[in-house]
Scaffold this motif. Structure first.
Motif, PDB file in Angstrom:
ATOM      1  N   CYS A  60      16.098  45.900  -1.313  1.00 34.42           N
ATOM      2  CA  CYS A  60      16.506  47.171  -0.715  1.00 34.42           C
ATOM      3  C   CYS A  60      15.545  47.501   0.428  1.00 34.42           C
ATOM      4  N   PRO A  61      15.998  47.922   1.570  1.00 27.59           N
ATOM      5  CA  PRO A  61      17.368  48.107   2.033  1.00 27.59           C
ATOM      6  C   PRO A  61      17.931  46.826   2.663  1.00 27.59           C
ATOM      7  N   VAL A  62      19.022  46.300   2.076  1.00 35.70           N
ATOM      8  CA  VAL A  62      19.667  45.083   2.584  1.00 35.70           C
ATOM      9  C   VAL A  62      20.620  45.458   3.723  1.00 35.70           C
ATOM     10  N   LYS A  63      20.527  44.688   4.809  1.00 36.73           N
ATOM     11  CA  LYS A  63      21.255  45.036   6.020  1.00 36.73           C
ATOM     12  C   LYS A  63      22.371  44.058   6.399  1.00 36.73           C
ATOM     13  N   GLU A  64      22.225  42.795   6.063  1.00 34.22           N
ATOM     14  CA  GLU A  64      23.213  41.814   6.517  1.00 34.22           C
ATOM     15  C   GLU A  64      23.109  40.544   5.668  1.00 34.22           C
ATOM     16  N   LYS A 151      21.613  53.480  11.815  1.00 32.25           N
ATOM     17  CA  LYS A 151      20.770  52.573  12.582  1.00 32.25           C
ATOM     18  C   LYS A 151      21.605  51.401  13.094  1.00 32.25           C
ATOM     19  N   LYS A 152      21.286  50.962  14.312  1.00 30.79           N
ATOM     20  CA  LYS A 152      21.969  49.783  14.844  1.00 30.79           C
ATOM     21  C   LYS A 152      21.419  48.508  14.215  1.00 30.79           C
ATOM     22  N   ASN A 153      20.146  48.524  13.839  1.00 31.91           N
ATOM     23  CA  ASN A 153      19.523  47.354  13.201  1.00 31.91           C
ATOM     24  C   ASN A 153      19.708  46.088  14.031  1.00 31.91           C
ATOM     25  N   ASP A 154      19.749  46.228  15.361  1.00 33.91           N
ATOM     26  CA  ASP A 154      20.113  45.090  16.209  1.00 33.91           C
ATOM     27  C   ASP A 154      19.136  43.931  16.077  1.00 33.91           C
ATOM     28  N   ALA A 155      17.829  44.214  16.178  1.00 33.28           N
ATOM     29  CA  ALA A 155      16.844  43.128  16.125  1.00 33.28           C
ATOM     30  C   ALA A 155      16.897  42.403  14.785  1.00 33.28           C
ATOM     31  N   LEU A 156      17.021  43.157  13.706  1.00 35.17           N
ATOM     32  CA  LEU A 156      17.028  42.538  12.377  1.00 35.17           C
ATOM     33  C   LEU A 156      18.307  41.743  12.139  1.00 35.17           C
ATOM     34  N   ARG A 157      19.436  42.290  12.543  1.00 37.19           N
ATOM     35  CA  ARG A 157      20.689  41.567  12.324  1.00 37.19           C
ATOM     36  C   ARG A 157      20.737  40.292  13.170  1.00 37.19           C
ATOM     37  N   ARG A 158      20.314  40.389  14.426  1.00 37.74           N
ATOM     38  CA  ARG A 158      20.293  39.191  15.278  1.00 37.74           C
ATOM     39  C   ARG A 158      19.324  38.143  14.728  1.00 37.74           C
ATOM     40  N   ALA A 159      18.210  38.600  14.185  1.00 35.41           N
ATOM     41  CA  ALA A 159      17.259  37.658  13.586  1.00 35.41           C
ATOM     42  C   ALA A 159      17.904  36.898  12.439  1.00 35.41           C
ATOM     43  N   GLY A 160      18.702  37.594  11.642  1.00 28.79           N
ATOM     44  CA  GLY A 160      19.381  36.948  10.528  1.00 28.79           C
ATOM     45  C   GLY A 160      20.393  35.913  10.982  1.00 28.79           C
ATOM     46  N   HIS A 161      21.170  36.234  12.008  1.00 31.92           N
ATOM     47  CA  HIS A 161      22.164  35.285  12.504  1.00 31.92           C
ATOM     48  C   HIS A 161      21.496  34.056  13.118  1.00 31.92           C
ATOM     49  N   LYS A 162      20.436  34.276  13.845  1.00 30.76           N
ATOM     50  CA  LYS A 162      19.731  33.150  14.457  1.00 30.76           C
ATOM     51  C   LYS A 162      19.052  32.289  13.398  1.00 30.76           C
ATOM     52  N   LEU A 163      18.501  32.933  12.362  1.00 32.72           N
ATOM     53  CA  LEU A 163      17.865  32.180  11.286  1.00 32.72           C
ATOM     54  C   LEU A 163      18.904  31.343  10.540  1.00 32.72           C
ATOM     55  N   ALA A 164      20.104  31.891  10.349  1.00 31.80           N
ATOM     56  CA  ALA A 164      21.164  31.134   9.676  1.00 31.80           C
ATOM     57  C   ALA A 164      21.539  29.895  10.476  1.00 31.80           C
ATOM     58  N   GLU A 165      21.576  30.007  11.787  1.00 32.11           N
ATOM     59  CA  GLU A 165      21.832  28.840  12.632  1.00 32.11           C
ATOM     60  C   GLU A 165      20.677  27.852  12.567  1.00 32.11           C
ATOM     61  N   PHE A 166      19.459  28.378  12.609  1.00 30.89           N
ATOM     62  CA  PHE A 166      18.250  27.546  12.563  1.00 30.89           C
ATOM     63  C   PHE A 166      18.234  26.702  11.289  1.00 30.89           C
ATOM     64  N   ILE A 167      18.521  27.326  10.154  1.00 29.85           N
ATOM     65  CA  ILE A 167      18.515  26.619   8.873  1.00 29.85           C
ATOM     66  C   ILE A 167      19.705  25.675   8.761  1.00 29.85           C
ATOM     67  N   GLY A 168      20.868  26.133   9.213  1.00 34.45           N
ATOM     68  CA  GLY A 168      22.070  25.313   9.122  1.00 34.45           C
ATOM     69  C   GLY A 168      21.962  23.997   9.872  1.00 34.45           C
ATOM     70  N   ALA A 169      21.123  23.944  10.906  1.00 32.52           N
ATOM     71  CA  ALA A 169      20.993  22.736  11.720  1.00 32.52           C
ATOM     72  C   ALA A 169      20.519  21.530  10.921  1.00 32.52           C
ATOM     73  N   CYS A 170      19.897  21.754   9.757  1.00 32.34           N
ATOM     74  CA  CYS A 170      19.348  20.637   8.985  1.00 32.34           C
ATOM     75  C   CYS A 170      20.432  19.730   8.392  1.00 32.34           C
ATOM     76  N   VAL A 171      21.682  20.175   8.384  1.00 30.20           N
ATOM     77  CA  VAL A 171      22.747  19.331   7.842  1.00 30.20           C
ATOM     78  C   VAL A 171      23.680  18.801   8.930  1.00 30.20           C
ATOM     79  N   LYS A 172      23.301  19.003  10.166  1.00 31.36           N
ATOM     80  CA  LYS A 172      24.178  18.604  11.274  1.00 31.36           C
ATOM     81  C   LYS A 172      24.506  17.120  11.250  1.00 31.36           C
ATOM     82  N   GLU A 173      23.516  16.277  10.989  1.00 26.74           N
ATOM     83  CA  GLU A 173      23.712  14.825  11.051  1.00 26.74           C
ATOM     84  C   GLU A 173      24.046  14.215   9.692  1.00 26.74           C
TER      85      GLU A 173
END
Length: 441
Positions: A60-64, A151-173
């Motif tokens: 708590c508080p969970v945002k995305e 709250k717009k929570n823009d920085a935190l939400r964008r950080a989450g989306h970018k982190l999800a892409e960053f982690i997801g890249a490990c299964v690309k190949e």
């Protein structure tokens, strides 16, 4: 249009030397991931945790929430948001399943933020209690928002989306364990056997009520307050065209993870050619003024009728003011001869005796209820809290309060909490996860 999602099933998550995935174990280099997150200068504090089903953890508080994914053609997972604007819905993705990236505020919460428990009675109230979660707990320099209920929570939400892409890249190949294929061709001139089946459209009403930009859901990176009802291919929704916003009581919200995995869409796709002729998604919106609501309902009904729909399923993100959009849309569809089912939560008060929707109509005679947002939930203390539990009471979270004449504060001295279902993160699960049933007494 053909979309292939290669699935990698996460059985465990650990921190280690190198970002990798093998034999069901996701390994994350914590410092490397945090360094990536801190590239956004707005992030002032950040830490990563792992939260798995059965852990005695409360967040708590969970945002995305976001599913980690990667595209094989190097494009951004969320076109127009984390990458250049491009069409979604075709090509190949790789996804880490049974897993999400959760974004939690280090200190400050708001009306749109919520609670997740990973064990105990509270675990069942949100889908994310069942998943293996990478939890980003962070704060920003956006001081102007700290004392704002919305709250717009823009920085935190964008950080989450970018982190999800960053982690997801490990299964690309890597070679996926299985592949889901979503294919839905042109709407007209389909096979004769398909066209004999009942034709169905799915009408989605994502959150778009805030006239100030930055709070609403996004479509291809575009604020949906500007949106008018539009026909979309269901693959676009599953493929990152929509990103969750930062508005609405949190149990009613649709996270980005919900869009990526929409069970309602997947169910309709599965039945296409078997029991129904699925025509696609009419992506609508939620408005403030009555005239705007009526205009959108006219658009939706006209599109459904022009497509030749026999039936429709309408789902709303939210309640209260949006109920007028929801009911108005159902009535407009019924008026043009499209048999319609609605999917929504309801607000019947703590005693369950209030009117469930703000507005009602006798033509709304087939509604699937996903539960009462006002239902009281009393949960014992949890060993570990990620974030700041006091945000539930202090910062105006929907469903929480600083004090109540009868119930006292939402957050008690021993760490136990009492709250309305309103505060359970994406807890109503209108997108199709909901396990709740109705009982008649």
């Amino acid at each position: 249009m053909k979309l292939e999602i290669g699935n990698f099933y996460v059985k465990d998550i650990v921190f280690g030397d190198n970002l990798s995935f093998k034999d069901g174990v996701l390994v994350i280099n914590k410092e490397e991931a945090l360094a990536f997150i801190r590239e956004d200068e707005r992030i002032t504090e950040a830490e990563l945790y792992i939260a798995k089903p059965g852990d005695k953890i409360r967040m708590c508080p969970v945002k995305e929430a976001i599913e980690p994914r990667t595209r094989l053609d190097d494009r951004g997972v969320f076109p127009g948001y984390t990458g250049e604007l491009a069409a979604a819905g075709e090509g190949t993705l790789h996804a880490l399943k049974n897993c999400s990236v959760l974004v939690v505020g280090k200190h400050w919460g708001g009306f749109q933020d919520g609670v997740i428990d990973m064990s105990g009675e509270g675990q069942k109230y949100t889908y994310f209690g069942q998943l293996n979660n990478i939890v980003l707990v962070a704060d920003t320099n956006e001081d102007f928002e700290k004392n704002e209920q919305q709250k717009k929570n823009d920085a935190l939400r964008r950080a989450g989306h970018k982190l999800a892409e960053f982690i997801g890249a490990c299964v690309k190949e890597l070679t996926p364990e299985d592949t889901e294929t979503f294919e839905l061709g042109q709407i007209i001139k389909r096979d004769a056997e398909v066209e004999k089946l009942p034709s169905v459209v799915y009408v989605m009403q994502p959150q778009s009520q805030m006239e100030e930009m930055g709070y609403n859901d996004l479509v291809y990176g575009w604020d949906m307050n500007h949106f008018v009802p539009t026909l979309m291919h269901p693959n676009e929704v599953l493929d990152g065209a929509l990103v969750s916003g930062s508005f609405m009581p949190v149990s009613s919200k649709w996270s980005t993870y919900d869009f990526q995995n929409s069970p309602n869409i997947k169910a309709l796709m599965k039945e296409h050619g078997k029991t129904i002729n699925f025509l696609g998604v009419i992506m609508s919106n939620l408005n403030v003024a009555l005239e705007q609501k009526e205009r959108s309902a006219i658009f939706v009904a006209q599109m459904a009728k022009s497509l030749g729909a026999d039936g429709a399923v309408v789902a709303e993100e939210g309640y209260g003011n949006p109920d007028a959009d929801f009911v108005g849309c159902i009535v407009a569809l019924e008026d043009v001869g499209v048999k319609t089912i609605g999917v929504t939560n309801e607000c019947t008060g703590r005693d369950g005796k209030s009117q469930p929707l703000v507005t009602l109509d006798e033509k709304c005679d087939a509604i699937v209820s996903c539960g009462n947002v006002s239902e009281l939930i009393d949960l014992p203390p949890m060993e570990t809290v990620l974030g700041e539990l006091q945000a539930l009471a202090r910062d105006g979270l929907s469903g929480g309060w600083a004090g109540d004449e009868i119930l006292g504060p939402s957050v008690r001295e021993d760490g136990s909490i009492i709250l309305e279902n309103n505060s359970m993160f994406c807890g109503d699960q209108v997108v199709g996860w909901s396990p709740k049933t109705m009982k008649e007494f």
